[in-house]
Design a protein around this motif. Structure first.
Motif, PDB file in Angstrom:
ATOM      1  N   HIS A  13       0.724  -1.130   0.046  1.00 46.47           N
ATOM      2  CA  HIS A  13      -0.032  -0.007   0.025  1.00 46.47           C
ATOM      3  C   HIS A  13       0.920   1.259  -0.098  1.00 46.47           C
ATOM      4  O   HIS A  13       0.579   2.195  -0.759  1.00 46.47           O
ATOM      5  N   HIS A  41      -6.241  -0.014  -1.698  1.00 43.88           N
ATOM      6  CA  HIS A  41      -5.969   0.470  -0.192  1.00 43.88           C
ATOM      7  C   HIS A  41      -4.832   1.148  -0.269  1.00 43.88           C
ATOM      8  O   HIS A  41      -4.233   1.819   0.934  1.00 43.88           O
ATOM      9  N   ARG A  63     -12.851   2.145  -4.143  1.00 39.74           N
ATOM     10  CA  ARG A  63     -12.290   2.343  -2.831  1.00 39.74           C
ATOM     11  C   ARG A  63     -13.227   2.235  -1.665  1.00 39.74           C
ATOM     12  O   ARG A  63     -12.791   1.907  -0.592  1.00 39.74           O
ATOM     13  N   GLN A  66     -12.775   3.380   2.302  1.00 36.77           N
ATOM     14  CA  GLN A  66     -11.286   3.290   2.433  1.00 36.77           C
ATOM     15  C   GLN A  66     -10.863   4.833   2.646  1.00 36.77           C
ATOM     16  O   GLN A  66     -11.132   5.411   1.664  1.00 36.77           O
ATOM     17  N   ARG A  98     -13.368  10.922   3.307  1.00 40.73           N
ATOM     18  CA  ARG A  98     -12.347  10.057   3.087  1.00 40.73           C
ATOM     19  C   ARG A  98     -10.918  10.582   3.115  1.00 40.73           C
ATOM     20  O   ARG A  98      -9.932   9.723   3.413  1.00 40.73           O
TER      21      ARG A  98
END
Length: 169
Positions: A13, A41, A63, A66, A98
């Motif tokens: 990630h 991620h 996503r 996330q 987010r």
């Protein structure tokens, strides 16, 4: 299995976040089954899109919920393609929910001036907002309630190529 695929997801990630470019990051899904969802991620993404909204919306929908460390969206419409305010305002709302770090939204040659609305609440975790509106307008929305958290972590706001800022309704 290759050495990169053997790395833990958390490290992958970070690596994908350093790559940044969403198109390149999403293409890693073709490497193997294990990589199919790893890109979702990535902590930081830069989305360059020629078609207003389609690729941006697709990436953000994958996503789901996330959180992201940073997000940069750059739209460069080609030909007759034009960006409407609805997707742009949706991306601002997504960032409000987010993005826990810097957020940038840039339009290049968007055609007609674009009117975007900066949410009054919800951007409590975003640390900086940078918008290039390509001769557009900006409207600040009123908070839903007096207790609404608004811009608690914001340390920088930069708006360029602005025709006018509309006051709250």
């Amino acid at each position: 299995m290759d050495r990169i695929s053997a790395l833990p997801d958390e490290l992958l990630h970070i690596i994908l976040g350093l790559v940044g470019d969403a198109l390149a990051v999403t293409r890693t899904a073709a490497l193997s089954r294990r990589w199919r969802h790893v890109w979702v991620h990535a902590k930081s993404l830069t989305i360059d899109a020629a078609a207003p909204g389609r690729f941006v919306d697709w990436v953000l929908s994958r996503r789901a919920d996330q959180d992201m460390g940073s997000l940069q969206i750059r739209i460069s419409p080609r030909g007759r393609a034009r960006t409407s305010p609805e997707p742009a305002n949706g991306w601002l709302r997504y960032a409000a929910r987010r993005v826990v770090g810097p957020f940038a939204l840039r339009f290049r040659d968007s055609g007609a001036p674009l009117a975007v609305e900066l949410p009054a609440a919800g951007l409590a975790r975003t640390t900086s907002i940078e918008m290039d509106l390509s001769n557009g307008t900006l409207r600040l929305l009123p908070p839903a309630s007096a207790a609404a958290a608004a811009y608690e972590s914001l340390t920088a706001l930069l708006v360029t190529n602005l025709i006018k800022a509309s006051p709250r309704p």
